[in-house]
Enzyme design. Structure first.
Site, PDB file in Angstrom:
ATOM      1  N   GLU A  91      39.939 -12.067 -15.437  1.00  0.00           N
ATOM      2  CA  GLU A  91      40.639 -11.529 -16.598  1.00  0.00           C
ATOM      3  C   GLU A  91      39.882 -11.779 -17.887  1.00  0.00           C
ATOM      4  OE1 GLU A  91      45.000 -11.482 -18.750  1.00  0.00           O
ATOM      5  OE2 GLU A  91      44.515 -13.149 -17.423  1.00  0.00           O
ATOM      6  N   ASP A 107      42.767 -14.694 -12.001  1.00  0.00           N
ATOM      7  CA  ASP A 107      43.485 -14.844 -13.263  1.00  0.00           C
ATOM      8  C   ASP A 107      43.530 -16.336 -13.530  1.00  0.00           C
ATOM      9  OD1 ASP A 107      45.167 -14.911 -15.437  1.00  0.00           O
ATOM     10  OD2 ASP A 107      46.449 -13.293 -14.701  1.00  0.00           O
ATOM     11  N   ILE A 109      44.690 -18.292 -15.932  1.00  0.00           N
ATOM     12  CA  ILE A 109      46.033 -18.779 -16.281  1.00  0.00           C
ATOM     13  C   ILE A 109      46.915 -17.545 -16.389  1.00  0.00           C
ATOM     14  CG2 ILE A 109      47.517 -19.997 -17.909  1.00  0.00           C
ATOM     15  CD1 ILE A 109      45.164 -21.678 -18.789  1.00  0.00           C
ATOM     16  N   ASP A 110      47.658 -17.261 -15.347  1.00  0.00           N
ATOM     17  CA  ASP A 110      48.618 -16.168 -15.403  1.00  0.00           C
ATOM     18  C   ASP A 110      49.894 -16.719 -16.022  1.00  0.00           C
ATOM     19  OD1 ASP A 110      49.828 -13.706 -15.010  1.00  0.00           O
ATOM     20  OD2 ASP A 110      50.538 -14.230 -13.007  1.00  0.00           O
ATOM     21  N   THR A 112      50.010 -16.896 -19.751  1.00  0.00           N
ATOM     22  CA  THR A 112      49.418 -17.650 -20.858  1.00  0.00           C
ATOM     23  C   THR A 112      50.425 -17.956 -21.961  1.00  0.00           C
ATOM     24  OG1 THR A 112      47.220 -16.750 -20.422  1.00  0.00           O
ATOM     25  CG2 THR A 112      47.606 -17.630 -22.618  1.00  0.00           C
ATOM     26  N   ASP A 234      46.325  -9.634 -11.797  1.00  0.00           N
ATOM     27  CA  ASP A 234      47.747  -9.970 -11.875  1.00  0.00           C
ATOM     28  C   ASP A 234      48.416  -9.950 -10.505  1.00  0.00           C
ATOM     29  OD1 ASP A 234      47.988 -10.205 -14.754  1.00  0.00           O
ATOM     30  OD2 ASP A 234      47.785  -8.021 -14.842  1.00  0.00           O
TER      31      ASP A 234
END
Length: 286
Positions: A91, A107, A109-110, A112, A234
């Site tokens: 990402e 990802d 830190i999905d 954030t 995601d």
């Protein structure tokens, strides 16, 4: 946790594509779990201090922190140290084509915004794709103490315990999650959809991390999920976890789940949820 506890009966094999050294899915998952855990712990330690938005992306509310970038950098470094010929898509900008047929989708830190506000619903999401097909995935949520994993064809698990979607049979009894984009235009369209969806379901949840929403569908703690605007990072790992727990995933009109629309639900209600979303005016799909 050991990757061998993920799903009983896993063969570990993936299509060879004529390459003798093509890794098994179990091998890829073991590496993914180790790397995601290390990255998640880095972020968790960093969260103990002061965290601020370092920059933004699609809008002023779509934030990136220094720890997003540090987490992705660590993931890329560890993966390419272990498997230097693999590709990677992240990402926060990691993008390498690779020559092995394996690509990692991350990802870092999905969720954030949850992370920024010190809410626990955030995760590191990491999937391994072989010849364009996701074969292994992990969603590690350190603040929740949960590790979700899946191998294609061998099931999904939460900390080693097999997962299964809910037994819900009617949409009006279904708890459905969704999410919203960060631009005013997209949010307005999504709210218009929501006002028509919510009378048809038990209730709606919006928890702010697509990967964990998909894992919750896998665990049966949500009955379904839909969202527009998702990128591959995601849903790559969470989508495999949901599918391997018995969910159906896809978009409208028989299309696969994409940025246009991603839906996940148990088989009994998937078609009803698709029909409900397909009934919305075309303008709401933009």
């Amino acid at each position: 946790m050991g990757a061998g506890r993920v799903a009983a009966g896993a063969t570990g094999g993936v299509r060879s594509g004529g390459m003798a050294d093509r890794p098994g899915a179990e091998e890829l998952l073991a590496l993914a779990v180790d790397v995601a855990t290390e990255a998640g712990q880095l972020a968790l330690r960093g969260r103990a201090g002061t965290v601020a938005a370092e920059s933004t992306k699609s809008s002023p509310t779509d934030v990136v922190t220094a720890l997003d970038r540090a987490s992705e950098a660590l993931v890329a470094k560890r993966l390419l140290e272990a498997r230097p010929d693999d590709g990677i898509l992240g990402e926060e900008g990691a993008d390498a084509t690779g020559t092995s047929g394996v690509r990692w989708i991350v990802d870092p830190i999905d969720g954030t915004v949850n992370f920024l506000y010190n809410l626990p619903n955030w995760a590191v999401s990491l999937a391994a794709e072989v010849d364009g097909e996701v074969v292994a995935g992990v969603v590690y949520a350190p603040a929740l103490g949960r590790t979700y994993t899946a191998l294609r064809g061998a099931g999904a698990a939460l900390d080693g315990t097999p997962l299964r979607v809910s037994a819900v049979e009617s949409l009006d009894m279904a708890l459905i999650a969704t999410g919203f984009g960060y631009t005013v235009e997209r949010r307005t369209a999504q709210i218009n959809v929501l006002t028509r969806v919510i009378p048809k379901v038990r209730d709606i949840r919006r928890m702010g991390a697509a990967s964990l929403d998909l894992c919750s569908v896998a665990a049966g703690t949500l009955d379904g999920y839909y969202e527009r605007g998702l990128k591959p990072w995601d849903h790559a790992a969470g989508g495999l976890i949901a599918t391997e727990a018995g969910a159906v995933t896809g978009g409208l009109d028989g299309a696969p789940g994409t940025e246009a629309l991603y839906i996940a639900a148990p088989p009994a209600i998937f078609g009803f949820l698709v029909d409900l979303l397909a009934a919305e005016p075309r303008a709401d799909r933009d």
